[in-house]
Scaffold this motif. Structure first.
Motif, PDB file in Angstrom:
ATOM      1  N   SER A 240       3.375  12.248  -1.493  1.00 19.53           N
ATOM      2  CA  SER A 240       2.387  11.479  -1.201  1.00 19.53           C
ATOM      3  C   SER A 240       2.509  10.001  -1.133  1.00 19.53           C
ATOM      4  O   SER A 240       3.488   9.457  -1.840  1.00 19.53           O
ATOM      5  CB  SER A 240       1.092  11.551  -1.910  1.00 19.53           C
ATOM      6  N   LYS A 241       1.854   8.987  -0.303  1.00 23.23           N
ATOM      7  CA  LYS A 241       2.458   7.771  -0.167  1.00 23.23           C
ATOM      8  C   LYS A 241       2.314   7.175  -1.634  1.00 23.23           C
ATOM      9  O   LYS A 241       3.212   6.459  -2.000  1.00 23.23           O
ATOM     10  CB  LYS A 241       1.226   7.004   0.493  1.00 23.23           C
TER      11      LYS A 241
ATOM     12  N   LEU B 161       5.649   5.270  -3.586  1.00 22.68           N
ATOM     13  CA  LEU B 161       5.444   3.965  -4.199  1.00 22.68           C
ATOM     14  C   LEU B 161       5.926   3.903  -5.424  1.00 22.68           C
ATOM     15  O   LEU B 161       6.540   2.982  -5.903  1.00 22.68           O
ATOM     16  CB  LEU B 161       4.244   3.421  -3.709  1.00 22.68           C
TER      17      LEU B 161
ATOM     18  N   LYS C 204       0.820  -1.254  -0.039  1.00 27.38           N
ATOM     19  CA  LYS C 204       0.093   0.097   0.130  1.00 27.38           C
ATOM     20  C   LYS C 204       1.046   1.231   0.064  1.00 27.38           C
ATOM     21  O   LYS C 204       0.343   2.402  -0.317  1.00 27.38           O
ATOM     22  CB  LYS C 204      -0.996   0.077   1.287  1.00 27.38           C
ATOM     23  N   ASN C 205       2.203   1.149   0.359  1.00 25.54           N
ATOM     24  CA  ASN C 205       2.915   2.350   0.509  1.00 25.54           C
ATOM     25  C   ASN C 205       4.574   1.919   0.238  1.00 25.54           C
ATOM     26  O   ASN C 205       4.681   0.801   0.214  1.00 25.54           O
ATOM     27  CB  ASN C 205       2.770   3.172   1.861  1.00 25.54           C
TER      28      ASN C 205
END
Length: 466
Positions: free
Chosen positions: A352-353, A357, A27-28
């Motif tokens: 941002s995540k 990523l 997710k990240n």
């Protein structure tokens, strides 16, 4: 495609499926780099065990053992097992407590941002040759099993491992490592057991030269310097390596991190003996086979193809594919993490995540492309591994130790140690062609940090950087 190729194809397809399945957990960037720090003991141990159990251990070290006995494999597997032991006994606990993502983070916190950048460059450069070596090994296997030209095999192998590493990062690496480690153990045990019927281990040992199992060098100063150098290249030099760091930091707790490192050390030492003795068996079975040149890395595959039935060959080549895939995936992820977190992240505007990523995934592609072209241009496993060895030992190990256990070391002292060790190593390696360059580079790095602490004392204004 024959039955052997068919079953191995299914195995590779299963590996891809596991990697894609694992990607659902990402997710990240933390999930991508360290699997969310949630791996239980069995998976964490398997990931550490699989760190180096690749082409060099099965195809490379077995040939060195067949030629020189134990004195030829001090670096790997003996030094590699020592590295895992020291990691668990000395380094895992304090590093885990820092809760950092990369080794670059460690050098930033303990020394400063300049050290973060310089150490990151050193770490990234140390991986290209190793990754390329795994691509070449995959190319050899695709050529052997499926009859593909080697460059197409390299391309196919690279695409396979890059695909699931790109999607799932450390989650894909860890889960595939777990399955691949089981495959490695089963495959090697099956081959070793079957070979015993025709080539009993006791008779093989009796036919070996008297000095073959000697573990200590001749009693001369130069011999001991060579001996120590062989032990520390991986034994100490791989401790500040990002792939090893990521595997131990992905454990769900500090206790699991320590236990996994110690347990993997024992497993690596035990199961790495199997390809060594298979190499010795092959040397006895095929006395006319040349142990020199790039073709020598086919010693064990030739033994398996000529001395075992097809179902054993399927197990062995599945295990060999597993060993190489596990080494390659972790090796790709390591410099990619350094590149994204410690170099490109400082230039990245969107934090941002999702953006970070994506940056990690883009870094996987950059590292893989460079390594791929290196593999195509220099298709020798030994030469590629040789090119990548020693950098982290002579540059980063001494600053790591002093950064962990001394409060007096400054950023300038750390950089001074790194530069002196690197210059010494390069000078001896390329100008004098000295086989002890790692030893002397490390010694100079050690004295460099002591002198640096005297010349560049830590200022009271220097504070840890978070």
């Amino acid at each position: 495609m024959n039955w052997q190729g068919f079953w191995i194809f299914l195995y590779l397809a299963g590996t891809i499926w596991i990697g894609v399945y694992a990607a659902k957990r990402v997710k990240n960037a933390k999930d991508f780099i360290l699997a969310g720090r949630s791996l239980p003991l069995p998976i964490s141990t398997a990931a550490l065990f699989a760190t180096w159990f690749g082409s060099e251990t099965i195809l490379g070290s077995s040939v060195e053992f067949a030629k020189y006995g134990f004195m030829g494999v001090i670096q790997d597997p003996l030094g590699a097992a020592l590295c895992l032991f020291l990691l668990g006994a000395v380094f895992a606990r304090p590093l885990y407590k820092m809760q950092i993502l990369t080794f670059g983070d460690f050098y930033r916190i303990k020394f400063g941002k300049r050290m973060e950048f310089i150490s990151g460059v050193c770490l990234i450069l140390s991986y290209f040759g190793w990754i390329a070596a795994q691509f070449v090994a995959l190319g050899i296997l695709f050529q052997l099993i499926f009859g593909l030209p080697q460059w197409i095999g390299i391309s196919a192998g690279a695409l396979l491992v890059v695909f699931y590493t790109y999607l799932g990062g450390m989650w894909s690496v860890s889960l595939t490592d777990f399955v691949q480690s089981i495959s490695i153990v089963i495959g090697l045990i099956a081959v070793f057991y079957f070979i015993q019927d025709e080539l009993p281990i006791l008779s093989i040992i009796e036919k070996a030269p008297p000095t073959f199992f000697q573990i200590l060098p001749e009693h001369t100063p130069n011999s001991y310097v060579h001996y120590i150098s062989a032990w520390i290249v991986i034994g100490l030099g791989s401790i500040p390596q990002q792939d090893l760091f990521q595997r131990v930091m992905s454990a769900k707790s500090e206790k699991v991190a320590v236990q996994a490192a110690l347990l993997s050390s024992l497993l690596y030492l035990v199961f790495s003996m199997i390809p060594l003795f298979l190499g010795l068996s092959a040397m006895i079975a095929f006395p006319d086979f040349s142990l020199e040149g790039d073709n020598s890395q086919m010693l064990i595959p030739m033994l398996v193809q000529n001395k075992t039935p097809e179902w054993i060959q399927i197990l062995f080549f599945s295990a060999l594919f597993s060993a190489i895939l596990s080494s390659a995936s972790g090796a790709i992820l390591a410099p990619s993490s350094i590149l994204s977190e410690n170099i490109l992240k400082h230039l990245w505007k969107d934090e941002s995540k999702v953006s970070l990523l994506n940056l990690s995934r883009y870094s996987v592609l950059v590292v893989s492309i460079v390594s791929y072209f290196l593999a195509i241009g220099k298709p020798s496993i030994y030469a590629l591994v040789e090119d990548s060895s020693g950098i982290s030992l002579v540059t980063l190990f001494i600053p790591l130790v002093f950064g962990l256990y001394s409060k007096r070391v400054s950023e300038s002292a750390g950089i001074f140690s790194l530069v002196l060790g690197l210059v010494t190593w390069i000078g001896l390696e390329f100008l004098a062609d000295d086989q002890t360059s790692h030893f002397y580079g490390t010694v100079v790095s050690f004295f460099g940090i002591l002198v640096g602490m005297f010349l560049f004392p830590k200022s009271s204004l220097e504070q840890p950087i978070k």
